[in-house]
Design an enzyme around this catalytic site. Structure first.
Site, PDB file in Angstrom:
ATOM      1  CG  HIS A 283      -2.005   0.977   1.236  1.00  0.00           C
ATOM      2  ND1 HIS A 283      -2.250   1.828   0.207  1.00  0.00           N
ATOM      3  CD2 HIS A 283      -2.929   1.278   2.184  1.00  0.00           C
ATOM      4  CE1 HIS A 283      -3.263   2.613   0.502  1.00  0.00           C
ATOM      5  NE2 HIS A 283      -3.697   2.300   1.704  1.00  0.00           N
ATOM      6  CG  HIS A 322      -3.326   2.712  -9.881  1.00  0.00           C
ATOM      7  ND1 HIS A 322      -4.654   2.559  -9.572  1.00  0.00           N
ATOM      8  CD2 HIS A 322      -2.750   3.307  -8.799  1.00  0.00           C
ATOM      9  CE1 HIS A 322      -4.867   3.047  -8.369  1.00  0.00           C
ATOM     10  NE2 HIS A 322      -3.721   3.494  -7.864  1.00  0.00           N
ATOM     11  CG  ASP A 378       3.856   5.313  -4.900  1.00  0.00           C
ATOM     12  OD1 ASP A 378       3.819   6.280  -4.127  1.00  0.00           O
ATOM     13  OD2 ASP A 378       3.171   4.290  -4.756  1.00  0.00           O
TER      14      ASP A 378
END
Ligand code: CMC
Length: 462
Positions: A283, A322, A378
């Site tokens: 996560h 994703h 990220d």
């Protein structure tokens, strides 16, 4: 059960479409109509489907909630195909450009953008609740020097509940508001204390003259100067990063906050559950992996070889792909725009050249195009955190600070939802039944349990 609604125009007339699903149980030959609302069917509507009177009824099975809506929510909207993210209907790029993190926190929690007067009051309240009880400081001091900052954050957020027992009155609007203010105000203080603890540096108390991100930078990096003066470019970059991380609908940690909060525990304990969920590498930890990957690639010349390895499935291109976005993650685009501003202050991180070239080559490559793999949030955030001199252990903490407002918004929404009940899933039982107890002398050894290490003498490990 069926609800009729006007459908498409068909020739001259208006067709009606039944918003139901017809299901035939081939075990019995019985047919059932199940209502479709908002593109979903209710799992409880399947309970009526039985093979006999004493049958429990049909259940649905979805262990990771991959195709199950767990709530109705008006906080955050994502269109993964189109790469759209909105908070309360406002596009994320407009919020990043024109708003501040604290204003966005207000929007998420109270549903509307504040007036100037409301915003001033909100900022004043947050600014004047940033101190933590001195006992919390002692509590942090009790951790080992190398304790992970997320572990410390998890423990201290949970501990806050013991300082504010009135937060248990979850139906009291004043208490709910105070919990929101305190959590948002104190989480940067707890995060900075954890960071300074790891370094063996004295904790820096909050400075009410600074902005929310400016105060955080001061609590992290102030040394001997009388007043820390944060660089406005860093304050802005941090503020934008925090807007981008504030909410992301029903992700793992938000689901944890809702699940734990559904027991009607106080909001500090529910948010501590969110911190625990975020701590996990699946996560909150991917940006750290991006940095490690860029370190291993080392130079731009090594990129083609690295990508060949990804295509052969030797490893993953971290920071790409994703579950929801099948397009460029809108958050990644905005972060990328702020990378240069940060490097103006901190000096250019050579890993940026590798990241930019890696992105370009991947987006030109059929392997990534066909699978709709684009940079996610990220891919660039770790570069900014590294430029700020933060150790990788702190990256997830930097995520937890802004996600606190999203957790609170979702927690409040859940409390106000008439459909809320304690979250309590069903299971498919796969174990033994109705065995007679076997006296210890008559048992065969059927299981192996791992044996405890017997030679441990480290008192800290116990
Ligand atoms: N590098 C190489 N191949 C990939 C990658 C990647 N990063 N991501 C997905 N694929 C491939 C995957 O192997 C599969 O290929 P095939 O169909 O040939 O088997 C295909 O793309 C579909 O992937 P998936 O595993 O079904 O996708 P998922 O939705 O289960 O996983 C993900 C999503 C984010 C876990 C995954 O893309 C991944 O592991 N990415 C790298 C880790 C990362 O950057 N995580 C941060 C996510 S953003 C954080 C947040 O929003 O909270």
């Amino acid at each position: 059960m069926a609800e009729e609604r006007t459908g498409r125009e068909d020739g001259g007339g208006v067709a009606t479409a039944q918003e139901t699903l017809s299901v035939t149980d081939n075990r019995t030959g019985e047919s059932y109509d199940v209502e479709i609302t908002d593109g979903t069917v209710k799992a409880m509507d399947f309970r009526q489907i039985k093979v006999s009177e004493d049958d429990f009824g049909l259940m649905t099975y979805d262990p990771a909630f991959t195709n199950t809506a767990s709530c109705r929510s008006s906080v955050c909207f994502i269109d993964g195909e189109a790469g759209v993210l909105e908070y309360r209907g406002y596009p994320i790029d407009q919020l990043c450009e024109r708003s501040s993190y604290l204003e966005v926190a207000y929007l998420l929690i109270y549903g509307e953008l504040p007036t100037q007067e409301q915003l001033d009051e909100w900022v004043f309240e947050i600014t004047h609740h940033t101190y933590v009880h001195e006992n919390i400081k002692k509590f942090v001091e009790g951790f080992r020097y190398d304790a992970h900052p997320m572990g410390m954050l998890l423990a201290t957020v949970g501990a806050l509940s013991t300082f504010y027992p009135d937060a248990k009155k979850i139906d009291d609007e004043t208490e709910r508001h105070m919990a929101a203010v305190r959590l948002i105000a104190k989480i940067p203080t707890l995060a900075a204390f954890a960071y300074r603890h790891n370094l063996g540096l004295p904790y820096v108390y909050p400075d009410n003259d600074l902005s929310y991100p400016g105060n955080f930078l001061s609590m992290m990096f102030k040394m001997t100067e009388v007043q820390y003066k944060p660089d406005p470019r860093l304050e802005k970059a941090l503020d934008v990063l925090w807007i981008l991380h504030a909410d992301h609908e029903q992700n793992c940690s938000t689901n944890a906050v809702r699940g734990v909060g559904s027991s009607q525990v106080d909001p500090y304990s529910a948010v501590a559950a969110g911190v625990a969920a975020l701590y996990g590498p699946l996560h909150g930890g991917a940006n750290e992996q991006v940095l490690r990957m860029l370190e291993r690639i080392e130079t731009v010349d090594n990129i083609p070889g690295f990508l060949e390895g990804v295509k052969k499935r030797d490893e993953k291109l971290m920071g790409f792909g994703h579950r929801v976005y099948k397009n460029y993650d809108p958050r990644a685009r905005i972060i990328k725009e702020h990378v240069d501003a940060v490097f103006e202050v901190t000096g250019r991180n050579p890993k940026l050249d590798i990241a930019v070239e890696l992105e370009k080559r991947a987006l030109d490559d059929d392997f990534f195009v066909e699978r709709k793999l684009y940079p996610n949030v990220d891919f660039y955030s770790g570069l900014i955190y590294e430029a700020l001199n933060l150790p990788p252990d702190m990256f997830t903490v930097m995520f937890a600070i802004p996600r606190t407002s999203g957790w609170i918004a979702q927690w409040r929404e859940m409390q106000e939802d008439a459909e809320t009940k304690i979250a309590r899933p069903r299971q498919i039982y796969t174990g033994e039944r109705e065995r007679d107890y076997v006296p210890i002398g008559e048992r065969e050894k059927l299981t192996e349990k791992p044996s405890a290490e017997t030679n441990l003498i480290d008192p800290a490990k116990g």
